[in-house]
Design an enzyme around this catalytic site. Structure first.
Site, PDB file in Angstrom:
ATOM      1  CG  HIS A 136      -1.990  -1.079   1.111  1.00 28.49           C
ATOM      2  ND1 HIS A 136      -2.958  -1.260   2.068  1.00 28.49           N
ATOM      3  CD2 HIS A 136      -2.244  -2.009   0.140  1.00 28.49           C
ATOM      4  CE1 HIS A 136      -3.763  -2.258   1.714  1.00 28.49           C
ATOM      5  NE2 HIS A 136      -3.340  -2.726   0.545  1.00 28.49           N
ATOM      6  CD  GLU A 177      -1.412   3.668   3.912  1.00 25.31           C
ATOM      7  OE1 GLU A 177      -1.166   3.015   2.880  1.00 25.31           O
ATOM      8  OE2 GLU A 177      -2.542   3.728   4.416  1.00 25.31           O
ATOM      9  CB  CYS A 179      -6.008  -1.269   5.734  1.00 29.05           C
ATOM     10  SG  CYS A 179      -4.310  -1.800   5.473  1.00 29.05           S
ATOM     11  CB  CYS A 229      -1.334   0.803   6.171  1.00 30.26           C
ATOM     12  SG  CYS A 229      -1.084   0.029   4.578  1.00 30.26           S
ATOM     13  CB  SER A 258     -31.510   5.046 -23.786  1.00 31.08           C
ATOM     14  OG  SER A 258     -31.161   6.133 -24.619  1.00 31.08           O
ATOM     15  CB  ALA A 259     -30.452   0.243 -21.574  1.00 31.75           C
TER      16      ALA A 259
END
Lengths: 346, 346
Positions: free
Chosen positions: A44, A46, A69, A78, A282-283
């Protein structure tokens, strides 16, 4: 935090199903470490920043764009790494909406005697993390619809074979978005009409988004250019997709668009750039599945042609207003963006 | 000249078939006179400014937004008045495209030993005089199409009974345009659907534009609110307009839109704000009769509804690009304007 967000941006489009996160470490007036999360499975942000700072992390302040986390995932927490490094203060842009974190990372830091500030440049961080947040909280990707229309509201085919709607600056911006979002989606109509490459072109260090083709009947040509590594065919449960499977295309079967989007989140796709034609758009819109729009308005009049969105006529007061609207002049064109849904927070 | 343009602007919408013109007279560093042309039949801007300056006009510099006239019209030539007042220098924004003037006013001043500069802030002056220039040179009014659409290119009915497309700032701007242009045009469809007043509201000192209704079959209700003094019914040569004539409505008969526009110019209408619905706008656009567009783009999505322009499908490279494009944020909306034709010059 601005620097940390810039670090995080380097991971945009590369980290799914993880969020893009950046971290910088400051000792007094000096920037002593920086890092970002480059992709899932790697350390990560950090960790990279702490490695960069080394001993200078002791007593320093860490700026991180997402709450560190606190749980053991593919990597150790982290929060523990920041504590172990002797960081004195942690500034967090936004809390992690993942129920496994959701404030417990901040709590862990505080319990260790670290001063924690939350909410600095939060909006910008949340925008960067839209895909991650959408997938974690809603179980479907963040869907960004992109189109270019004339000042009389007409769109052209994707490959612009009839002439581009907007100018080179708009194209450049679109390519940057392709680089930053996890996937690019079109319908079988666009695939058949244009055979688009759906690649990122002209972005230094750019990478291609995963192509996702909505093709209920699996009738599209398995040799189309879009079917590169990682491509996904979204089709009906009973469609015959053997030809697609034979050439290694991932086949995602779904009964409905919401199902299809859940399936894409399951494949690790957090954000989708919807570049399909009016049928697909559009859907999505009719079912409330468009989260954000980015529209290039080109100052020209066509007089006739396709409308970006079609459907049964409705009174104007039923129009859905965009939030967090931005307006930017891009060469000859005007880029207008906004959100139809809020990005999930904690 | 900026001051002279501001003076001229006071006459916008009030001077047809004459142009709006402003004049300021400067002696050394001092503004000694100012004036504008208030309406046809009244003195020209130069005369008011010279009266204001009195003896201080001698040796002064006159700034005037349009070439002073050299011919006897309803009033004596302004060039003569400037000469008689002993003005030393005349600065002109733009030459008069009227073949009766077209440089001869400047020549007359120069022949009298006055130093003349032409072309200062010319573009702004030409914009102000678009209606006059169009009528004089092309024999038809300058047609400004105005509409408001959503970010998916949908327009609503004029009276906004289904909810407004754009916000109050856009409405305020529209009212200012109604005050500044000679006429406002709609089709019979809009008249029947909305019974719009077509008036200028909320503009201090504002005046109403002449209502012009395009109604080929003269089937519109002669009691509709639009039929106030000065209103014009544009209808087919063989339409039965006796009911309209009976209530004092001016009936302009024409075989075609170009004929109709010539007829409007003949009625002294130099500029038209086209606020009609898609039917009228599409007819004007298809025949190349829209000179300028002013479009409010509202950051909302309707998903379905009317398109501002309709017609047979065309490839995107046939779109007509606007010139002199402006982009402005107006409250929640974006105003995009531009020209489809050049304003006639000399």
């Amino acid at each position: 935090m601005t620097l940390a967000l810039a670090e995080a941006a380097r991971g945009l489009g590369r980290t799914a199903p993880n969020p893009p996160v950046g971290c910088v470490i400051v000792q007094g007036d000096e920037l002593v470490g920086r890092g970002f999360h480059p992709r899932a499975g790697e350390p990560h942000a950090e960790v990279f920043a702490l490695r960069d700072a080394g001993e200078r992390a002791r007593g320093a302040t860490a700026y991180v764009t997402l709450e560190p986390c606190s749980h053991h995932g593919r990597t150790p927490p982290c929060a523990d790494a920041l504590i172990a490094a002797g960081v004195r203060r942690v500034v967090v842009a936004a809390l992690d909406p993942n129920p496994l974190v959701a404030g417990s990372g901040v709590q862990k830091l505080r319990d260790a005697g670290i001063e924690v500030t939350v909410g600095v440049l939060e909006a910008g961080a949340v925008r960067q993390q839209a895909g991650f947040r959408s997938a974690v909280v809603r179980g479907r990707p963040w869907v960004v619809a992109k189109y270019a229309m004339t000042l009389d509201g007409k769109v052209a085919a994707l490959n612009e074979s009839n002439g581009a709607v907007s100018g080179p600056q708009a194209r450049e911006r679109t390519m940057r978005w392709r680089d930053e979002l996890d996937a690019i989606a079109v319908g079988s109509g666009t695939l058949g009409l244009d055979d688009p490459a759906l690649t990122t072109r002209g972005v230094p260090g750019g990478r291609d988004p995963r192509p996702v083709v909505f093709d209920r009947r699996a009738a599209s040509d398995p040799q189309a250019r879009a079917w590169r590594d990682g491509a996904v065919l979204v089709t009906a449960p009973d469609a015959d997709a053997t030809a697609h499977e034979a050439v290694g295309i991932t086949v995602q079967r779904a009964d409905s668009l919401p199902d299809a989007l859940s399936g894409l989140a399951g494949l690790g796709i957090g954000s989708v750039l919807l570049e399909g034609g009016p049928t697909l758009l559009s859907a999505f819109f009719a079912q409330g599945l468009v989260d954000e729009v980015r529209v290039f308005v080109s100052p020209k009049l066509l007089g006739a042609g396709l409308s970006p969105l079609t459907g049964p006529t409705r009174p104007m007061h039923e129009a859905q207003a965009l939030r967090d609207v931005t307006v930017e002049t891009l060469g000859p064109d005007v880029l207008i963006t906004g959100l139809l849904h809020d990005i999930p927070r904690v």
